[in-house]
Write a protein that holds these residues in place. Structure first.
Motif, PDB file in Angstrom:
ATOM      1  N   SER A   1     -29.128  -7.620 -12.486  1.00 25.14           N
ATOM      2  CA  SER A   1     -28.927  -8.818 -13.174  1.00 25.14           C
ATOM      3  C   SER A   1     -29.640  -9.947 -12.612  1.00 25.14           C
ATOM      4  CB  SER A   1     -27.534  -9.394 -13.699  1.00 25.14           C
ATOM      5  OG  SER A   1     -26.773  -9.747 -12.301  1.00 25.14           O
ATOM      6  N   GLU A   2     -29.602  -9.820 -11.208  1.00 22.87           N
ATOM      7  CA  GLU A   2     -30.408 -10.863 -10.517  1.00 22.87           C
ATOM      8  C   GLU A   2     -31.877 -10.707 -10.613  1.00 22.87           C
ATOM      9  OE1 GLU A   2     -29.054 -10.940  -6.405  1.00 22.87           O
ATOM     10  OE2 GLU A   2     -27.770 -12.616  -6.915  1.00 22.87           O
TER      11      GLU A   2
ATOM     12  N   GLU B   1     -27.313 -15.865 -18.655  1.00 21.22           N
ATOM     13  CA  GLU B   1     -28.598 -16.455 -18.045  1.00 21.22           C
ATOM     14  C   GLU B   1     -29.563 -16.890 -19.142  1.00 21.22           C
ATOM     15  OE1 GLU B   1     -28.779 -17.724 -15.211  1.00 21.22           O
ATOM     16  OE2 GLU B   1     -27.163 -16.991 -14.170  1.00 21.22           O
TER      17      GLU B   1
ATOM     18  N   VAL C   1     -31.029 -14.644 -21.079  1.00 24.19           N
ATOM     19  CA  VAL C   1     -31.814 -13.452 -21.090  1.00 24.19           C
ATOM     20  C   VAL C   1     -31.572 -12.555 -22.366  1.00 24.19           C
ATOM     21  CG1 VAL C   1     -32.936 -11.289 -20.111  1.00 24.19           C
ATOM     22  CG2 VAL C   1     -32.339 -13.235 -18.689  1.00 24.19           C
TER      23      VAL C   1
ATOM     24  N   LEU D   1     -26.746 -10.929 -18.299  1.00 25.50           N
ATOM     25  CA  LEU D   1     -27.939 -11.593 -18.903  1.00 25.50           C
ATOM     26  C   LEU D   1     -27.730 -12.661 -19.821  1.00 25.50           C
ATOM     27  CD1 LEU D   1     -29.704  -8.019 -18.689  1.00 25.50           C
ATOM     28  CD2 LEU D   1     -29.955  -9.959 -17.092  1.00 25.50           C
ATOM     29  N   HIS D   2     -26.987 -12.368 -20.638  1.00 25.17           N
ATOM     30  CA  HIS D   2     -26.624 -13.295 -21.834  1.00 25.17           C
ATOM     31  C   HIS D   2     -26.518 -14.584 -21.392  1.00 25.17           C
ATOM     32  CE1 HIS D   2     -25.989 -14.088 -25.941  1.00 25.17           C
ATOM     33  NE2 HIS D   2     -24.837 -14.629 -25.622  1.00 25.17           N
TER      34      HIS D   2
ATOM     35  N   THR E   1     -33.070 -11.455 -14.277  1.00 29.29           N
ATOM     36  CA  THR E   1     -32.783 -12.919 -14.464  1.00 29.29           C
ATOM     37  C   THR E   1     -34.364 -13.721 -13.619  1.00 29.29           C
ATOM     38  OG1 THR E   1     -30.721 -12.985 -14.762  1.00 29.29           O
ATOM     39  CG2 THR E   1     -31.843 -14.842 -14.122  1.00 29.29           C
ATOM     40  N   ARG E   2     -34.364 -13.121 -12.644  1.00 27.34           N
ATOM     41  CA  ARG E   2     -35.611 -13.704 -11.931  1.00 27.34           C
ATOM     42  C   ARG E   2     -36.986 -13.684 -12.519  1.00 27.34           C
ATOM     43  NH1 ARG E   2     -34.294 -12.420  -5.578  1.00 27.34           N
ATOM     44  NH2 ARG E   2     -36.541 -13.242  -5.437  1.00 27.34           N
TER      45      ARG E   2
ATOM     46  N   LYS F   1     -37.001 -15.742 -15.759  1.00 26.75           N
ATOM     47  CA  LYS F   1     -36.905 -17.120 -15.786  1.00 26.75           C
ATOM     48  C   LYS F   1     -37.817 -17.900 -14.633  1.00 26.75           C
ATOM     49  CE  LYS F   1     -32.902 -19.100 -16.318  1.00 26.75           C
ATOM     50  NZ  LYS F   1     -31.453 -19.504 -16.074  1.00 26.75           N
TER      51      LYS F   1
END
Length: 391
Positions: free
Chosen positions: A311-312, A24, A26, A21-22, A315-316, A319
């Motif tokens: 995480s996917e 990306e 987040v 996450l970091h 992140t989605r 973001k």
């Protein structure tokens, strides 16, 4: 404190999720109940599937894994007389890595300060609040605190294991627990001796199960199954080495090097799944949601696949404003969880003697092992599951 994701648990699952996450962008913080030294003292498995290795590669934290880890193209099943080699490289064109879970944790832990991932250790009395809504928060205390500290966030990721507070924050009527407790445990010994074979051996013997594994070319990890009523104190090093030599069979026994135990313990076995793996703003990963018997080497790797999906999804969400990814997290994760549970359960049934099993069940195990020994199709199925199903 305010952040986007509060991660409960600083073991490999929580740290891996935090790093992903970091990376990306987040915002996240990791809360861990124990000290770093305690986290690193826990002895765990060490067979890594591609999903776990690929996530470490993605983070650029795979250099020590590649330098010190051992790539394995196959492993062995033993029936007391012979070794049945499952050649993963030939059967499915893939392999696994032997690299201790403690080493993965250390790599993730050491990288956190330099990469700016905030990990708070010795977070006591962690409690989750308002997880059903869109504004959950977590309270905890550090040693010496008189008042609670608070973390406000949008999501909470429960990576705090089977006994942690995350799953307990879900109302009883909002999920279902599926559990099978096995009538034996694994007595393990860790010793600084070379392994008896360059690949793992899972053995089914009339006296019970045994496993020969390793952490490095000079450190070995062995197991035998024992009744849950047994105590470690009843098993001297000599008695355990003698039993291993019998159960692993003559070929492996001839190459066993004995040595004093660095660590010796008995671990109970269970199969467990909690569904769904998401409730409101709470996502469960790893042992917080599922446990597998170690027979199939799936525990850490299942946690890694959970972390990949989580995480996917997160992140989605942050973001791209995608709510569907988070909504679909549980179904996607559970589809892989149940298949891995099936493999671990079936391999456990094949390789262990159950107290309620009689002569017929033993004969079925012998017949199944003989079938596997002479069937490329059966070996391919085992290899496909052992290296890890696609994510």
């Amino acid at each position: 404190m305010k952040t986007q994701v509060c991660i409960i648990g600083g073991g490999p699952a929580g740290l891996l999720l935090g790093h992903l996450l970091h990376a990306e962008g987040v915002e996240c913080v990791v809360l861990e109940q124990r000290t770093p030294e305690y986290v690193l003292s826990r002895i765990r498995a060490g067979v890594l599937e591609n999903i776990t290795v690929s996530l470490m590669e993605r983070l650029g934290l795979d250099s020590r894994l590649k330098a010190e880890g051992l790539p394995h193209d196959g492993f062995n099943l033993a029936d007391g007389e012979r070794l049945i080699r499952i050649d993963m490289a030939d059967l499915v064109g893939d392999h696994v890595w032997v690299y201790g879970q403690t080493e993965i944790t250390k790599d993730l832990m050491d990288a956190a300060p330099q990469r700016g991932l905030q990990v708070i250790y010795e977070a006591e009395g962690v409690a989750l609040h308002d997880v059903a809504g869109d504004a959950p928060y977590v309270t905890y205390r550090l040693p010496g605190d008189e008042d609670d500290r608070r973390v406000d966030c949008r999501f909470i990721a429960g990576c705090d294991g089977f006994h942690g507070p995350s799953r307990k924050a879900i109302p009883a009527n909002a999920g279902t627990a599926y559990e099978l407790v096995y009538p034996f445990g694994w007595l393990g010994i860790l010793a600084d001796v070379p392994p008896c074979n360059h690949e793992l051996i899972y053995a089914n013997h009339e006296r019970g199960f045994a496993l020969a594994s390793m952490r490095s070319p000079t450190r070995s990890r062995y197991y035998v199954d024992v009744p849950l009523t047994d105590r470690v104190e009843e098993w001297s090093d000599d008695r355990l080495w003698d039993e291993l030599a019998i159960r692993l069979g003559p070929e492996a026994a001839a190459n066993i090097t004995r040595g004093p135990a660095i660590e010796k313990s008995i671990a109970p076995l269970r199969s467990f799944v909690f569904a769904p793996m998401r409730y409101g703003s709470l996502i469960l990963c790893g042992d917080a949601a599922h446990i597998v018997p170690p027979t199939g080497a799936k525990g850490l790797n299942l946690a890694a696949s959970d972390v990949h999906y989580a995480s996917e999804a997160l992140t989605r969400f942050f973001k791209a404003g995608d709510n569907d990814a988070v909504a679909g997290y549980s179904d996607k994760a559970l589809a892989r969880v149940w298949k891995s549970e099936r493999f671990s359960w079936s391999l456990t049934k094949l390789m262990h003697r159950f107290p309620e099993g009689g002569a017929f069940e033993r004969a079925m195990q012998v017949a199944e092992l003989d079938y596997i020994a002479n069937s490329r199709a059966a070996q391919t199925t085992i290899a496909e599951n052992y290296v890890g199903l696609p994510v």
